[in-house]
Design a protein around this motif. Sequence first.
Motif, PDB file in Angstrom:
ATOM      1  N   GLY A  53      48.912  48.537  33.087  1.00  0.00           N
ATOM      2  CA  GLY A  53      49.133  47.295  32.370  1.00  0.00           C
ATOM      3  C   GLY A  53      49.670  46.165  33.215  1.00  0.00           C
ATOM      4  O   GLY A  53      50.317  45.249  32.704  1.00  0.00           O
ATOM      5  N   ALA A  54      49.393  46.202  34.522  1.00  0.00           N
ATOM      6  CA  ALA A  54      49.938  45.181  35.412  1.00  0.00           C
ATOM      7  C   ALA A  54      49.308  43.809  35.177  1.00  0.00           C
ATOM      8  O   ALA A  54      49.918  42.785  35.464  1.00  0.00           O
ATOM      9  N   GLY A  55      48.074  43.773  34.701  1.00  0.00           N
ATOM     10  CA  GLY A  55      47.451  42.519  34.317  1.00  0.00           C
ATOM     11  C   GLY A  55      46.813  41.729  35.437  1.00  0.00           C
ATOM     12  O   GLY A  55      46.313  40.628  35.206  1.00  0.00           O
ATOM     13  N   HIS A  56      46.805  42.244  36.652  1.00  0.00           N
ATOM     14  CA  HIS A  56      46.182  41.501  37.747  1.00  0.00           C
ATOM     15  C   HIS A  56      44.704  41.249  37.489  1.00  0.00           C
ATOM     16  O   HIS A  56      44.160  40.210  37.876  1.00  0.00           O
ATOM     17  N   CYS A  57      44.061  42.211  36.844  1.00  0.00           N
ATOM     18  CA  CYS A  57      42.628  42.073  36.594  1.00  0.00           C
ATOM     19  C   CYS A  57      42.358  40.881  35.684  1.00  0.00           C
ATOM     20  O   CYS A  57      41.398  40.136  35.908  1.00  0.00           O
ATOM     21  N   VAL A  58      43.181  40.690  34.679  1.00  0.00           N
ATOM     22  CA  VAL A  58      42.973  39.594  33.737  1.00  0.00           C
ATOM     23  C   VAL A  58      43.182  38.253  34.442  1.00  0.00           C
ATOM     24  O   VAL A  58      42.466  37.284  34.193  1.00  0.00           O
ATOM     25  N   LEU A  59      44.166  38.203  35.328  1.00  0.00           N
ATOM     26  CA  LEU A  59      44.410  36.966  36.073  1.00  0.00           C
ATOM     27  C   LEU A  59      43.252  36.662  37.021  1.00  0.00           C
ATOM     28  O   LEU A  59      42.890  35.510  37.217  1.00  0.00           O
ATOM     29  N   SER A  60      42.671  37.709  37.601  1.00  0.00           N
ATOM     30  CA  SER A  60      41.591  37.513  38.568  1.00  0.00           C
ATOM     31  C   SER A  60      40.273  37.170  37.886  1.00  0.00           C
ATOM     32  O   SER A  60      39.530  36.317  38.374  1.00  0.00           O
ATOM     33  N   ALA A  61      39.969  37.848  36.798  1.00  0.00           N
ATOM     34  CA  ALA A  61      38.661  37.671  36.163  1.00  0.00           C
ATOM     35  C   ALA A  61      38.802  37.754  34.644  1.00  0.00           C
ATOM     36  O   ALA A  61      38.418  38.736  34.013  1.00  0.00           O
ATOM     37  N   PRO A  62      39.327  36.683  34.039  1.00  0.00           N
ATOM     38  CA  PRO A  62      39.544  36.714  32.584  1.00  0.00           C
ATOM     39  C   PRO A  62      38.249  36.777  31.787  1.00  0.00           C
ATOM     40  O   PRO A  62      38.278  37.104  30.600  1.00  0.00           O
ATOM     41  N   GLU A  63      37.116  36.478  32.429  1.00  0.00           N
ATOM     42  CA  GLU A  63      35.833  36.580  31.727  1.00  0.00           C
ATOM     43  C   GLU A  63      35.421  38.036  31.548  1.00  0.00           C
ATOM     44  O   GLU A  63      34.556  38.347  30.730  1.00  0.00           O
ATOM     45  N   VAL A  64      36.006  38.907  32.367  1.00  0.00           N
ATOM     46  CA  VAL A  64      35.552  40.307  32.403  1.00  0.00           C
ATOM     47  C   VAL A  64      36.602  41.268  31.841  1.00  0.00           C
ATOM     48  O   VAL A  64      36.250  42.287  31.241  1.00  0.00           O
ATOM     49  N   PHE A  65      37.874  40.919  32.033  1.00  0.00           N
ATOM     50  CA  PHE A  65      38.947  41.844  31.638  1.00  0.00           C
ATOM     51  C   PHE A  65      39.884  41.186  30.642  1.00  0.00           C
ATOM     52  O   PHE A  65      40.140  39.985  30.699  1.00  0.00           O
ATOM     53  N   ASP A  66      40.393  42.024  29.745  1.00  0.00           N
ATOM     54  CA  ASP A  66      41.447  41.602  28.830  1.00  0.00           C
ATOM     55  C   ASP A  66      42.406  42.785  28.705  1.00  0.00           C
ATOM     56  O   ASP A  66      42.155  43.853  29.281  1.00  0.00           O
TER      57      ASP A  66
ATOM     58  N   ALA B  69      35.389  37.603  41.915  1.00  0.00           N
ATOM     59  CA  ALA B  69      36.569  37.767  41.067  1.00  0.00           C
ATOM     60  C   ALA B  69      36.744  39.219  40.638  1.00  0.00           C
ATOM     61  O   ALA B  69      37.862  39.739  40.599  1.00  0.00           O
ATOM     62  N   VAL B  70      35.635  39.881  40.343  1.00  0.00           N
ATOM     63  CA  VAL B  70      35.716  41.277  39.911  1.00  0.00           C
ATOM     64  C   VAL B  70      36.167  42.167  41.075  1.00  0.00           C
ATOM     65  O   VAL B  70      37.006  43.056  40.903  1.00  0.00           O
ATOM     66  N   HIS B  71      35.631  41.911  42.254  1.00  0.00           N
ATOM     67  CA  HIS B  71      36.056  42.690  43.421  1.00  0.00           C
ATOM     68  C   HIS B  71      37.532  42.438  43.716  1.00  0.00           C
ATOM     69  O   HIS B  71      38.269  43.360  44.086  1.00  0.00           O
ATOM     70  N   GLU B  72      37.976  41.199  43.561  1.00  0.00           N
ATOM     71  CA  GLU B  72      39.393  40.898  43.768  1.00  0.00           C
ATOM     72  C   GLU B  72      40.248  41.668  42.774  1.00  0.00           C
ATOM     73  O   GLU B  72      41.271  42.245  43.133  1.00  0.00           O
ATOM     74  N   ALA B  73      39.804  41.688  41.514  1.00  0.00           N
ATOM     75  CA  ALA B  73      40.537  42.426  40.486  1.00  0.00           C
ATOM     76  C   ALA B  73      40.631  43.902  40.853  1.00  0.00           C
ATOM     77  O   ALA B  73      41.703  44.515  40.750  1.00  0.00           O
ATOM     78  N   ALA B  74      39.521  44.475  41.305  1.00  0.00           N
ATOM     79  CA  ALA B  74      39.519  45.898  41.662  1.00  0.00           C
ATOM     80  C   ALA B  74      40.445  46.148  42.847  1.00  0.00           C
ATOM     81  O   ALA B  74      41.170  47.147  42.887  1.00  0.00           O
TER      82      ALA B  74
END
Length: 69
Positions: free
Chosen positions: A12-25, A47-52
Amino acid sequence: MRVSLLPEHCVGAGHCVLSAPEVFDQHEDDGIVLLLDTTPDAHLADAVHEAADLCPARAILVDAPGGTA
Ligand code: SF4
């Protein structure tokens, strides 16, 4: 590109949502990641690769068929 999750690893760190809000919530109650788009458009690839890469739990899997995305 195709994205999948290992939600049982998510902390639940949320980095993915910050990186790619179109893909992750995130779930409102527990913060666990939600995947909004399993096949994001190519312009979201960075953005997705950054999130990963940023995900501390390695809960985001990115697979690029053909190795081009
Ligand atoms: S960055 Fe990783 S750990 Fe954090 S909410 Fe997203 S999937 Fe979960």
